[in-house]
Design a protein around this motif. Structure first.
Motif: not given
Length: 657
Positions: A486-495, A519-522
């Protein structure tokens, strides 16, 4: 009615069979490293080369193993562990055949370089043990695999002599090829392919630069004695290694999926374990080299015993057998007291062995006893290292982390060989027309190895205590581990990065964790379908925790962190907001961090800085009134308001506060 086991679980090989095959791979690695050593004095005459040229038969394997180990280990995490074991064994067999039939010196060098790929079998095999064996058998299995390094090294010396005298020098390569082919078949038939994978793209640039740096460093270390430590080639190699590493480190910190996760490697448990491994590797190799040399040196030296190569090699067999015998004890120490205690206990036994060798050296029995005591300590320490590493890194990175640990140990053994060569050429005695090392040279190395073991104990002191390898029981019989991404994102979908995702059982037991990439992937590994507590945490954001029920089919889970932690507040004058006021954030030591201005409503905000002490200043845009406040920041948002006298009260005068 009880649910019957899945067909896959009925066909699953027994843990004992998996352990046996993987442990044999450790023996094969040791054999590849030692089989040619007894023949080095004869190879110049056989091949028509100089003694320095013949030493490349060892150096080529050393360099290729240093390059192959991190690359193959990382590939195992990404593409499959059994698959990479098969690739390594196939390359090793091809190299053995090439060396046996090539005849010419250059073909032997190429063959020996290909044999070096076998070194990656150990870290990859240990990571397979973590994936496939029950938790209660992990410690003893890893200890046994570590011990086979000793028995392989001990058997390699006499075996090479027997084969050479009976069947000729090519027979050692044919035997290597046959052993590799049989082991390859056993791996295919017995070892299951792990489902735990790290998806993504391979870091080719990082692998290339790291390979160049390692090749330059180890070549300089291994050839420094014969080429001269101050010679231009050696200095140039050290300089090349330094430049390549200086370029590689910042690149690895920025690339999306690095060859080596330096942030994880810099964590105290991993860093201190690797440092201890470097020192233990130094001490271990000194034991093997010093013992065989002392047993073969002329009796006229006063401490040598003038044994043949085969007999001296047979004297090393008790050391190898002791490592195998003490493997269960190593596993028991790890299971009861933890890897840290086992590592310190092993280092302590090595110290005792080396100090004993300083004072008891005048009989073959004492030499064998001293060597065996050191080997027992090595077995205990070597068993602890992979356990400590696997307990401190994400499950999806166990092969690459163990590969780095194996590489560090290899650097330790290479440094040990170089140090011994340097001491032996400087502390000598005359025997007729020949200069041989005196016993003072041996004594110096004994003390140096004991000091290295003591330093490894000191490094182990700083390893945090941990329960060991995280391997919770599967949720159902025959259940396979699941990899969730998955990814960890900010409210504006930024990683969001840096960020970490941690997985716990609902009873609180740890399962796995992962550091996100750029890119925020784990990617985390779960022991089976079921409910898990997942926690996502990113720098400057409030963490998020939620229980998820994974059914084994939907293995994607994104986190959107919504509350950004900040340092903010308002600036008012006479109860009214002040727009355009300058607010500056300084470290307590005076360094400037950031400056902003208040909005129309008089508010300001900074991203929350790291925990520590700071000074925040406000400058009124009209009156130039300045106010400074001290502030202690932890990991919570902070509100800091400034109130200034209204403009009419100051009559435009500049006021300082």
């Amino acid at each position: 009615m009880p649910r019957p086991p899945a067909p896959e679980s009925r066909r699953r090989p027994s843990p004992s069979a998996i352990t046996a095959v993987l442990a044999l791979s450790g023996t094969l690695v040791a054999l590849m490293q030692t089989l040619v050593v007894p023949l080095l004095p004869d190879f110049p005459g056989i091949l028509g080369v100089t003694a320095d040229d013949a030493s490349w038969l060892v150096t080529a394997t050393l360099l290729s193993s240093a390059v192959a180990t991190p690359i193959v280990s990382r590939s195992a995490d990404m593409y499959g562990k059994r698959k990479m074991m098969v690739v390594c064994l196939a390359i090793m067999v091809a190299g053995s055949v090439m060396a046996a039939v090539g005849g010419a010196f250059v073909w032997l060098i190429i063959g020996r370089a290909l044999q070096g790929f076998s070194s990656a079998l150990i870290p990859v095999g240990i990571s397979i043990m973590r994936d496939e064996l029950p938790k209660e058998k992990m410690g003893s299995a890893v200890a046994l695999m570590s011990a086979t390094l000793g028995i392989g090294s001990a058997l390699g010396l006499p075996l090479a002599g027997v084969l050479y005298e009976s069947l000729g020098w090519a027979s050692i390569f044919w035997v290597s090829a046959a052993a590799g082919a049989l082991l390859l078949l056993a791996v295919v038939l017995v070892v299951p392919e792990s489902k735990v994978r790290t998806p993504g793209s391979f870091d080719y640039a990082g692998a290339l630069v790291l390979s160049g740096a390692l090749a330059a460093l180890l070549l300089a270390i291994s050839k420094g004695g014969s080429w001269g430590w101050g010679s231009e080639p050696v200095l140039l190699l050290f300089l090349t290694a330094a430049i390549l590493l200086a370029a590689w480190v910042p690149y690895e910190l920025k690339v999306r999926q690095p060859m080596v996760d330096l942030r994880t490697s810099a964590r105290r448990p991993v860093l201190m374990t690797n440092l201890a491994s470097l020192l233990i590797g130094f001490s271990m190799f000194a034991n093997m080299l010093l013992t065989t040399q002392q047993l073969q040196l002329p009796a006229v030296t006063g401490y040598g015993f003038e044994l043949s190569v085969i007999t001296a090699g047979l004297c090393m067999v008790p050391s190898g057998l002791a490592m195998v015998v003490f493997a269960p004890l190593s596993g028991r120490i790890i299971r009861i007291f933890g890897g840290k205690t086992a590592l310190m206990a092993g280092a302590l036994v090595m110290i005792v062995g080396y100090v004993g060798r300083v004072f008891f050296y005048d009989s073959i029995a004492w030499v064998i006893i001293g060597s065996t005591v050191v080997s027992v300590g090595t077995a205990i320490a070597y068993a602890a290292m992979p356990t400590l590493i696997m307990g401190a890194v994400p499950i999806t990175e166990t092969a690459s982390a163990n590969g780095l640990n194996s590489l560090v140990r290899a650097i330790g053994t290479s440094t040990s060989s170089a140090a011994i060569a340097a001491v032996f050429t400087s502390v000598t005695m005359s025997v007729g027309d020949t200069r041989l090392p005196s016993f003072d040279a041996f004594r110096d190395i004994f003390w140096l190895a004991a000091a290295a073991s003591a330093a490894s104990m000191l490094a182990a002191v700083f390893i945090p205590r941990a329960a060991g390898v995280r391997r919770p029981p599967a949720t159902a019989a025959g259940a396979a581990e699941l990899v969730v991404q998955g990814r960890v994102l900010a409210p504006d979908h930024r990683p969001l990065t840096p960020a970490v995702v941690t997985v716990l059982q609902t009873d609180g037991d740890p399962v796995d964790w992962s550091r996100v990439d750029t890119e925020g992937n784990y990617s985390v590994a779960l022991p089976g379908a079921g409910k898990y507590l997942m926690v996502a945490n990113a720098a400057g954001w409030a963490p998020m925790a939620e229980v998820f029920d994974f059914d084994g089919r939907t293995l994607k889970q994104n986190f959107m962190l919504r509350e950004r932690l900040e340092l903010g507040g308002s600036v008012t004058a006479g109860g009214r907001p002040v727009a355009g006021a300058m607010v500056t954030l300084l470290e307590a030591s005076g360094e400037h961090l950031a400056t902003t201005r208040t909005d129309d409503d008089g508010t300001y905000a900074f991203p929350l800085p790291l925990a520590g002490r700071y000074v925040v200043t406000m400058l009124h845009p009209v009156t130039l009134q300045a106010v400074a406040r001290k502030l202690a920041v932890d990991n919570r948002s902070v509100a800091l308001d400034f109130a200034a006298p209204p403009v009419e009260e100051t009559s435009g005068e500049r006021v300082g506060a």
